[in-house]
Design a protein around this motif. Structure first.
Motif, short mmCIF file in Angstrom:
data_model
loop_
_atom_site.label_atom_id
_atom_site.label_comp_id
_atom_site.label_asym_id
_atom_site.label_seq_id
_atom_site.Cartn_x
_atom_site.Cartn_y
_atom_site.Cartn_z
N ILE A 150 2.26 -46.21 5.58
CA ILE A 150 2.12 -45.82 6.98
C ILE A 150 3.03 -46.68 7.85
CG2 ILE A 150 0.55 -45.70 8.95
CD1 ILE A 150 -1.71 -45.11 7.06
N LYS A 151 3.86 -46.01 8.63
CA LYS A 151 4.76 -46.70 9.55
C LYS A 151 4.29 -46.64 11.00
CE LYS A 151 7.54 -47.95 6.34
NZ LYS A 151 7.54 -49.38 5.94
N ALA A 152 3.56 -45.59 11.34
CA ALA A 152 3.06 -45.45 12.71
C ALA A 152 1.86 -44.52 12.71
CB ALA A 152 4.14 -44.91 13.65
N ILE A 153 0.94 -44.73 13.68
CA ILE A 153 -0.26 -43.91 13.80
C ILE A 153 -0.40 -43.46 15.25
CG2 ILE A 153 -2.78 -43.88 13.59
CD1 ILE A 153 -2.54 -46.11 11.51
N ASN A 154 -0.67 -42.16 15.45
CA ASN A 154 -0.89 -41.62 16.78
C ASN A 154 -2.35 -41.13 16.86
OD1 ASN A 154 -1.05 -40.09 19.16
ND2 ASN A 154 1.11 -39.50 19.04
N PRO A 155 -3.26 -41.94 17.40
CA PRO A 155 -4.67 -41.55 17.45
C PRO A 155 -4.92 -40.31 18.30
CG PRO A 155 -4.40 -43.91 17.87
CD PRO A 155 -3.04 -43.29 17.96
N THR A 156 -4.07 -40.09 19.30
CA THR A 156 -4.27 -38.95 20.19
C THR A 156 -4.05 -37.63 19.47
OG1 THR A 156 -3.56 -40.29 22.07
CG2 THR A 156 -3.60 -37.89 22.36
N THR A 157 -2.95 -37.55 18.74
CA THR A 157 -2.63 -36.30 18.03
C THR A 157 -3.12 -36.31 16.58
OG1 THR A 157 -0.48 -37.18 17.32
CG2 THR A 157 -0.56 -36.00 19.43
N VAL A 206 -1.32 -49.44 10.09
CA VAL A 206 0.11 -49.50 9.80
C VAL A 206 0.32 -50.49 8.65
CG1 VAL A 206 2.37 -50.20 10.68
CG2 VAL A 206 0.81 -48.89 12.14
N GLY A 207 1.10 -50.08 7.66
CA GLY A 207 1.32 -50.89 6.48
C GLY A 207 0.48 -50.47 5.30
N ASP A 208 -0.58 -49.67 5.56
CA ASP A 208 -1.41 -49.17 4.46
C ASP A 208 -0.59 -48.29 3.53
OD1 ASP A 208 -3.73 -50.35 5.28
OD2 ASP A 208 -4.68 -48.51 6.01
N GLN A 209 -0.98 -48.29 2.27
CA GLN A 209 -0.50 -47.25 1.37
C GLN A 209 -1.46 -46.07 1.48
OE1 GLN A 209 0.31 -48.33 -2.69
NE2 GLN A 209 1.11 -50.34 -2.11
N SER A 230 -6.60 -44.14 1.36
CA SER A 230 -5.78 -45.23 1.88
C SER A 230 -6.28 -46.58 1.36
CB SER A 230 -5.81 -45.23 3.41
OG SER A 230 -7.13 -45.49 3.88
N GLY A 231 -5.47 -47.60 1.62
CA GLY A 231 -5.86 -48.95 1.24
C GLY A 231 -4.79 -49.94 1.65
N THR A 232 -5.19 -51.19 1.79
CA THR A 232 -4.25 -52.27 2.07
C THR A 232 -4.06 -53.06 0.78
OG1 THR A 232 -5.04 -52.41 4.35
CG2 THR A 232 -3.73 -54.26 3.53
N PHE A 233 -2.83 -53.08 0.28
CA PHE A 233 -2.56 -53.67 -1.03
C PHE A 233 -1.52 -54.78 -0.92
CE2 PHE A 233 -3.76 -49.27 -1.51
CZ PHE A 233 -4.71 -49.29 -2.52
N ARG A 234 -1.48 -55.60 -1.92
CA ARG A 234 -0.40 -56.58 -2.05
C ARG A 234 0.14 -56.50 -3.47
NH1 ARG A 234 -3.26 -62.51 -1.84
NH2 ARG A 234 -1.05 -63.12 -1.82
N THR A 235 1.46 -56.62 -3.59
CA THR A 235 2.13 -56.63 -4.87
C THR A 235 3.01 -57.86 -4.93
OG1 THR A 235 2.14 -54.21 -5.00
CG2 THR A 235 3.68 -55.39 -6.43
N LEU A 236 2.84 -58.68 -5.93
CA LEU A 236 3.60 -59.93 -6.00
C LEU A 236 3.95 -60.26 -7.44
CD1 LEU A 236 1.33 -62.11 -7.10
CD2 LEU A 236 0.58 -62.03 -4.73
N VAL A 237 4.86 -61.21 -7.56
CA VAL A 237 5.28 -61.72 -8.86
C VAL A 237 4.77 -63.15 -8.99
CG1 VAL A 237 7.23 -62.38 -10.31
CG2 VAL A 237 7.33 -60.29 -8.98
#
Length: 384
Positions: A150-157, A206-209, A230-237
């Motif tokens: 998710i890059k942007a969210i419009n709650p109105t629409t 914003v930032g969710d997958q 949806s979900g908020t994730f982290r991927t790391l090495v």
């Protein structure tokens, strides 16, 4: 695991029939017996053994308790299709139709001595039918689904701008979320798609997958969603520093920050060793790719390619080797519950480091700092 949603459907069946799905422990019936109040036991679980000669079936409950249940000539057997939440489509079956792996609901009386009497009602979901429906659902999500960030969210629409993975790479798609959209969300420590809980548009960030099911416009720029997960994730090495097979945990030092982390694996976690072929697919090629190079990673679902590989045991990991970890963002930032734990990635990480920009503070550090292809997004929010 995939049977979770069907187990929940089983429970719904019994609520629809006017029956509570609460399990009664025989040890707790003394006071009720004193009052001469009949007590009923109810259990939901997976069949682990069927003894047709002894008229007995064993099931494993959600708490991993194995319970042996007696059956007799008065036991009423019914089979319902996976996903059904009522008994309207139930058909009569017999003990001969039950096999190991089936999901069942069992109900019966508790006798005066506190033991479970033979089962009176046994409702079954065939594991074969569950597997078939599960594959149909996966095929539907492959055909009519998109996955991205998710890059942007419009709650109105009620519109969501999503950078989605497409065969050509990535594309910005506007997702329309109408009033009838079903929402689910990975909670902290969640591992599988089927464990995502009911959610709402307001919980999107914003930032969710996200993985959405619906219909794409002819030009591919808009998407009318029917369901959004949806979900908020982290991927790391990280570099492995310690392996504890007894607790199914490893300790790592995160590659960018050098911070120590504990990675916990569960039965549902995807633990794999990346194959040389998959590494070759993911490593960016400068100039023309080799003649024998695999299809670009953007054209493939990396999660599905990893699922095809043999499960790796935690005990096979060695201190000093690098791993890729994907998890939700939990309450304890130093402890990760792995959705995926991928080893054998040293060649991939070294190749990506050669082209990496400065480290990012994004929770999805691997994708931003090392430049993994967008197809790696699906490891976090997988298919059903």
């Amino acid at each position: 695991m995939k049977i979770v949603s069907f187990t929940l459907a089983l429970i719904a069946v019994f609520f629809s029939a006017g029956v509570s799905a609460q399990t009664t422990n025989p040890a707790s019936v003394n006071s009720a017996n004193a009052a001469n109040t009949p007590k009923v036991y109810q259990l939901v679980g997976e069949v682990t053994a069927v003894d047709k000669t002894a008229n007995q079936v064993s099931i494993k409950t959600k708490t991993n308790e194995v319970v042996a249940l007696s059956l007799d000539q008065n036991t009423d057997y019914k089979r319902v299709p996976p996903g059904e939440t009522t008994l309207n489509k139930a058909v009569a079956v017999t003990l001969a139709d039950m096999t190991v792996g089936d999901q069942v609901y069992a109900r019966g009386m508790i006798s005066d001595n506190g033991n479970r009497a033979p089962v009176r009602q046994l409702v079954i979901m065939s594991h074969v039918d569950i597997a078939r429906k599960h594959e149909q659902e996966r095929a539907e999500w492959r055909k009519r689904g998109i996955v991205g960030s998710i890059k942007a969210i419009n709650p109105t629409t009620k519109e969501i701008a999503v950078t989605a993975r497409v065969p050509e790479g990535t594309r910005m798609i506007t997702v329309t979320a109408g009033d009838a959209v079903r929402y689910r969300r990975y909670e902290p420590e969640s591992v599988k798609f089927s464990s995502a809980l009911p959610s709402s548009f307001a919980e999107l960030k914003v930032g969710d997958q996200v993985r959405a099911l619906g219909d794409k416009s002819a030009d591919g720029t808009h998407f009318a969603a029917e369901e959004i997960v949806s979900g908020t994730f982290r991927t790391l090495v990280g570099t492995v520093t310690e392996v504890n097979p007894a607790t199914a945990e490893i300790k790592i030092n995160e590659l960018n920050t050098k911070k120590p982390l504990i990675v916990v694996t569960k039965e549902e976690s995807m633990v794999r060793r990346m194959s040389p072929e998959l590494i070759a697919m993911l490593v960016p090629h400068k100039g023309a790719p080799p003649a024998n190079a695999s299809a670009p990673a953007a054209n493939k679902n990396v999660e599905e390619e990893l699922e095809k590989l043999k499960t790796q045991q935690i005990s096979e990991l060695q201190p000093g080797e690098m791993v890729i970890v994907t998890s939700t963002i939990g309450k304890d930032a130093s402890r990760l519950t792995a959705i995926a734990l991928i080893s054998g990635v040293n060649p991939l990480v070294k190749a990506l480091q050669a082209n990496a920009p400065p480290p990012s503070k994004s929770p999805n550090q691997l994708n931003t700092a090392l430049g993994l292809p967008s197809s790696m997004q699906s490891i976090g929010i997988g298919l059903p």
